[in-house]
Write an enzyme that holds these catalytic residues in place. Structure first.
Site, PDB file in Angstrom:
ATOM      1  N   GLU A  82       0.759  -1.223   0.115  1.00  0.00           N
ATOM      2  CA  GLU A  82       0.159  -0.102  -0.060  1.00  0.00           C
ATOM      3  C   GLU A  82       0.817   1.333  -0.046  1.00  0.00           C
ATOM      4  O   GLU A  82       0.751   1.960   0.978  1.00  0.00           O
ATOM      5  CB  GLU A  82      -0.927  -0.052   1.385  1.00  0.00           C
ATOM      6  N   GLU A 134      -6.359  -7.458  -1.278  1.00  0.00           N
ATOM      7  CA  GLU A 134      -7.077  -7.642  -0.023  1.00  0.00           C
ATOM      8  C   GLU A 134      -8.518  -7.509  -0.480  1.00  0.00           C
ATOM      9  O   GLU A 134      -9.174  -6.441  -0.443  1.00  0.00           O
ATOM     10  CB  GLU A 134      -6.530  -6.802   0.930  1.00  0.00           C
TER      11      GLU A 134
HETATM   12  C1  GAL Z   1      -4.558  -2.792   4.680  1.00  0.00           C
HETATM   13  C2  GAL Z   1      -3.357  -3.346   4.831  1.00  0.00           C
HETATM   14  C3  GAL Z   1      -3.245  -4.684   5.614  1.00  0.00           C
HETATM   15  C4  GAL Z   1      -4.102  -4.438   6.746  1.00  0.00           C
HETATM   16  C5  GAL Z   1      -5.490  -4.061   6.355  1.00  0.00           C
HETATM   17  C6  GAL Z   1      -6.368  -4.008   7.472  1.00  0.00           C
HETATM   18  O1  GAL Z   1      -4.781  -1.418   4.490  1.00  0.00           O
HETATM   19  O2  GAL Z   1      -2.597  -3.596   3.414  1.00  0.00           O
HETATM   20  O3  GAL Z   1      -2.028  -5.032   5.966  1.00  0.00           O
HETATM   21  O4  GAL Z   1      -3.755  -3.750   7.630  1.00  0.00           O
HETATM   22  O5  GAL Z   1      -5.542  -2.924   5.626  1.00  0.00           O
HETATM   23  O6  GAL Z   1      -6.131  -3.050   8.288  1.00  0.00           O
END
Ligand code: GAL
Length: 681
Positions: free
Chosen positions: A150, A314
Site C-alpha cells: 500500500e 485484499e
Molecule cells: C490494509 C493493509 C493490511 C491490513 C488491512 C487491515 O490497508 O494492507 O496489511 O492492515 O488494511 O487494516
C-alpha cells in the site's frame, strides 16, 4: 499458473506464516485449497525473518514454509518487505523515518514509518529486494511479486530532511534555474523569492497552512515521483530475478501518487485492497448516504482506469477494526459474496481475501479475516466456499472488459490542485460525487479516463459522452486532445471553473474558459460562488429545472455555432446563460456554468441519450447496480443488490443465468445482498 491471463477467475488469501506455529502451516494450506483458495500472498511485513540484523541474511524460515507450500498445489505472491523497516534499521539510521510537517518524527512501532528518499533506506531496500528475489525468485510455487505494501497509505506526505534534499533536486531538474522556479511559483508575491536552492524546503508550517500553492502543487508531484521511483527501484531488481511469466504488482490505491505512471513504469497490473465495510464503521456510519458500500464501485472504477483487468489483493472477509479505532460489524451473510462480485463485476479476475486467520496480537486484533481466533470452521469460510463454487460456473467471464459509453475525464494535476485549493475542491468534490451517484442510480456504467501523457484521442472515441467536470488547469496538449475528440464526433461536457489555471496553478490573464473557449464556444464575463443568502438557484433547460450548485459562471456564446441551451432563473444571474452547447466539427461541446448535483447530472445523462443503456433489457430498482463485461462479443451482465431486502427485477429479454445454466426472463426476486450474473446471448 499465471493470474489475469484471461483463463480463470482465481481466489486467494493473505497469509502470515510468521504469525503462526509451523505445525499449522500444512493444515492451513490444505484447508485453503479445500475452500477454493489457490494463491497466498506472503511476507510483506517480514523483513526481520530474512535480514534479522544488518547484512545477515537468513532464508531458512521462508524456505521451510515454501517447501511445505510446494508439497501442495498452492501458489504464492511473494512481497518485498519494505513497508516495515526493522528496529535495528530505524534505530541505526533514524534518517529513514518519516516526519510530520510540524517536524515530529514518526517513530518505530507502527508501519510505513519510512520515507522514500533517505539514500541509506533506498540502498537497504534495494539490497533486501535483491537478496529475496535472488534467493526465492526461482521457486516454482511463486507466480508473482508484490512491491512493498500500500504505497502512500497511512501517510502520503513526507517531510524528512532527505525529502527536502530530494525536493531541491526534483526542482532543479524541472526548472533548471531559480529564475524559472521563481517565475513558475510567482514568488514575487509576499516576497518569497529564492536566491539559492538551499533556501527551498518541503512545505513547512505556515500561518493557516497557506504555503505558496504553486510550491505545494510541485511538492505533491514530487511525492508522487518519489513513490514511483521507490517502486521502480524495486521492480527493476525483481525483473532481473523473477522467472519468465511471473508478474510484478502492488496493492493500492492511495493519494499523492500517479498510479497510472507507476503502473506503466513498474507493474504488470494494479491490484486493489477493497474494504466496503468501511461504510459500516460505527462512528462514521451515515444512514442518509445512498451509496454506502456501493461507493467502492467508484474506487474499483478508478482501479480499472489503471488496469482494465485487475486483481484484488485484499478483499474484505471480516469485521474492520484496529484496537485504536475503526470498529465495524462482521459482514452480514451474503455481504462477502456481494463485495467479491462487486470486484469481479468491475474487472477483477483475481480476488484475495484479507486474511486467512485473524491475528491474535498487535494493532489488528479486531481486523477479522476469514477465520476467527480459534480457526474453527465458521459462516464466513462457508460463504467463501460457496463463492468459489459459484465462480466455477462463471469462468468464461475472465478476461472480459467492463463496458461503458460514458467516461469521466480525470488528471492528476487537477486532482492534486483540488486537494490544495478549496475553491477548486468545493466544485470537484460535489460534481464527482453527483456524477457517480447519478450513474449508479440510473444504471449507467461509466469509466474514469485519465489524461495520461500518452493518451490518444483515438482511445476517447469509444465514449459517446465524456464529462470533464472541472478542467480547472488545462494545457495546450489536453485542450488539443479534447478538440480532436469533439471534432471527431464526441460529446464533451465541462462544468464551471474550467480553464482558468495554467499547469503551474497560476490563473490565466485571458477571457475564460481560456484554452477551452474555442471548443466550448463559451465566454465567461462574470462568475461567483452562489452566495450563502441566495437560497436555491435554478437553471431552466427547456422547461426542466435544475439546481445550480456551489458556483455560477455566467455564460455568453462566442460564435454562431454556440447556443445558449439553458439560463439561470434565480438571483441576479436570472437571464444569464448557464449552459452553452457548441457544434464543433462532427461533435458537440457543452459548458455548464455550475457544479453538478445528482439531479442535474441525471438530467444531462438523459438529455444526451446515454442514461440506462440496458433499459430495454432489464428493469431494476435503485438499490441495484448493473455492470456488463464483454469478451469476444459475449456479454455478461452483473446485477448486484446492495440492500438488505429482497427486490424484484425484470428481465425484459431472455438470458442465461450463469449459475443455473437456465434461460430466464420476466420478473425475478433477488434476495438481500443478492447477485445475479447473466450471459446476455
Ligand atoms: C490494509 C493493509 C493490511 C491490513 C488491512 C487491515 O490497508 O494492507 O496489511 O492492515 O488494511 O487494516
Amino acid at each position: 499458473m499465471n493470474l489475469l491471463n484471461g483463463e480463470r477467475l482465481v481466489l486467494g488469501t493473505c497469509y502470515y506464516p510468521e504469525h503462526w506455529k509451523e505445525e499449522l502451516w500444512r493444515e492451513d494450506l490444505t484447508r485453503m485449497l479445500e475452500t477454493g483458495i489457490e494463491v497466498i500472498r506472503i511476507a510483506e511485513f517480514a523483513w526481520s525473518k530474512i535480514e534479522p540484523s544488518e547484512g545477515v541474511f537468513t532464508y531458512e524460515f521462508f524456505d521451510r514454509f515454501l517447501d511445505v507450500v510446494e508439497e501442495t498445489e498452492m501458489k504464492v505472491i511473494f512481497c518485498t518487505p519494505t513497508a516495515t523497516p526493522p528496529a535495528w534499521l530505524t534505530d541505526k539510521y533514524p534518517e529513514v523515518l518519516n516526519v510530520s510537517k510540524e517536524g515530529v518524527v514518526y517513530r518505530h512501532g507502527q508501519r510505513r514509518h519510512y520515507n522514500y528518499n533517505a539514500p541509506v533506506y533506498r540502498e537497504l531496500c534495494a539490497r533486501i529486494t535483491e537478496k529475496s528475489a535472488a534467493h526465492y525468485g526461482g521457486r516454482k510455487c511463486i507466480i508473482g511479486w508484490q512491491i512493498d505494501n500500500e504505497i502512500n497509505c497511512e501517510k502520503d506526505e513526507f517531510y524528512s530532511a532527505s525529502d527536502t534534499t530530494a525536493f531541491r533536486t526534483f526542482l532543479q531538474d524541472k526548472y533548471g534555474t531559480l529564475e524559472q522556479l521563481n517565475e513558475a511559483w510567482g514568488t514575487v508575491f509576499w516576497n518569497q523569492t529564492y536566491t539559492a536552492w538551499e533556501e527551498i524546503y518541503v512545505p513547512r508550517p505556515t500561518y493557516g497552512d497557506a504555503t505558496n500553492p504553486h510550491e505545494v502543487l510541485d511538492y505533491m508531484r514530487f511525492v508522487s515521483a518519489s513513490a514511483r521511483g521507490f517502486a521502480k527501484l524495486q521492480s527493476d531488481i525483481l525483473r532481473r530475478y523473477c522467472k519468465p511469466g511471473d508478474f510484478i504488482t502492488t496493492n493500492g490505491i492511495f493519494g499523492n501518487l500517479d498510479n497510472h505512471a507507476m503502473r506503466a513504469e513498474s507493474l504488470d497490473f494494479m491490484t486493489y485492497d477493497s474494504y466496503p465495510n468501511f461504510a459500516y464503521v460505527m462512528d462514521a456510519y451515515d444512514e442518509a448516504d445512498t451509496m454506502k458500500d456501493r461507493k467502492w464501485s467508484r474506487n474499483l472504477s478508478e482501479v480499472r482506469s489503471i488496469s482494465p483487468i485487475f486483481g484484488i489483493m485484499e478483499q474484505q472477509s471480516g469485521a474492520n477494526g484496529w484496537n485504536t479505532g475503526m470498529a465495524a460489524p462482521t459482514p452480514r451473510p451474503g455481504q462477502i459474496t456481494l463485495w467479491t462480485m462487486q470486484s469481479v463485476a468491475h474487472g477483477a479476475d483475481f480476488v484475495s481475501y484479507f486474511r486467512w486467520r485473524t491475528c491474535t496480537f498487535g494493532t489488528e486484533i479486531y481486523w477479522h479475516g476469514i477465520l476467527d481466533y480459534s480457526g474453527r470452521d465458521n459462516r464466513r469460510i462457508r460463504e467463501i466456499r460457496q463463492i468459489h463454487e459459484r465462480l466455477q460456473k462463471m469462468q468464461g467471464i475472465s478476461g472480459s472488459r467492463y463496458e461503458a459509453e460514458v467516461g469521466v475525464l480525470c488528471d492528476y494535476d487537477n486532482l492534486w490542485d483540488a486537494r490544495l485549493d478549496v475553491w477548486h475542491r468545493s466544485v470537484e468534490e460535489a460534481s464527482k460525487k453527483a456524477l457517480f451517484q447519478a450513474m449508479q442510480h440510473s444504471h449507467t456504467p461509466f469509466d474514469y479516463v485519465y489524461l495520461t501523457k500518452d493518451r490518444r484521442a483515438e482511445e476517447l472515441k469509444k465514449y459517446k459522452v465524456l464529462f470533464y467536470p472541472h478542467a480547472t488547469m488545462i494545457s495546450e496538449e489536453r485542450a488539443g486532445l479534447l478538440k480532436e475528440y469533439v471534432a471527431d464526433g464526441g460529446i464533451l461536457v465541462v462544468g464551471c471553473r474550467s480553464g482558468y489555471k495554467d499547469m503551474n496553478g497560476k490563473c490565466v490573464m485571458d477571457h475564460l474558459p481560456g484554452l477551452l473557449a474555442e471548443v466550448t464556444g463559451t465566454d465567461i464575463p462574470e462568475y461567483s460562488f452562489i452566495a450563502p443568502d441566495a437560497g436555491e438557484v435554478f437553471v431552466d433547460w427547456d422547461g426542466i429545472k435544475m439546481r445550480a450548485r456551489v458556483f455560477a459562471d455566467l455564460l455568453e456564446p462566442l460564435s454562431q455555432d454556440a447556443k445558449v441551451e439553458a439560463s439561470y432563473v434565480s438571483d441576479y444571474y436570472a437571464g444569464s446563460g448557464a449552459l452553452i452547447s457548441n457544434s464543433y466539427g462532427k461533435g458537440k461541446a457543452y459548458y455548464y456554468g455550475s457544479a453538478f448535483d445528482e439531479e442535474s447530472a441525471g438530467i444531462f445523462l438523459q438529455k444526451l441519450g446515454v442514461a440506462r443503456p440496458y433499459g430495454e433489457i432489464v428493469a431494476l430498482p435503485e438499490a441495484c447496480e448493473i455492470a456488463v463485461r464483454e469478451k469476444e462479443g459475449r456479454k455478461f451482465m452483473f446485477i448486484l443488490n446492495y440492500g438488505k431486502e429482497a427486490v424484484t427485477i425484470e428481465l425484459r429479454r431472455e438470458m442465461t443465468d450463469l449459475e443455473s445454466g437456465k434461460r430466464v426472463s420476466g420478473k425475478k426476486e433477488l434476495t438481500g445482498y443478492g447477485v445475479m450474473v447473466l450471459c446476455m446471448e
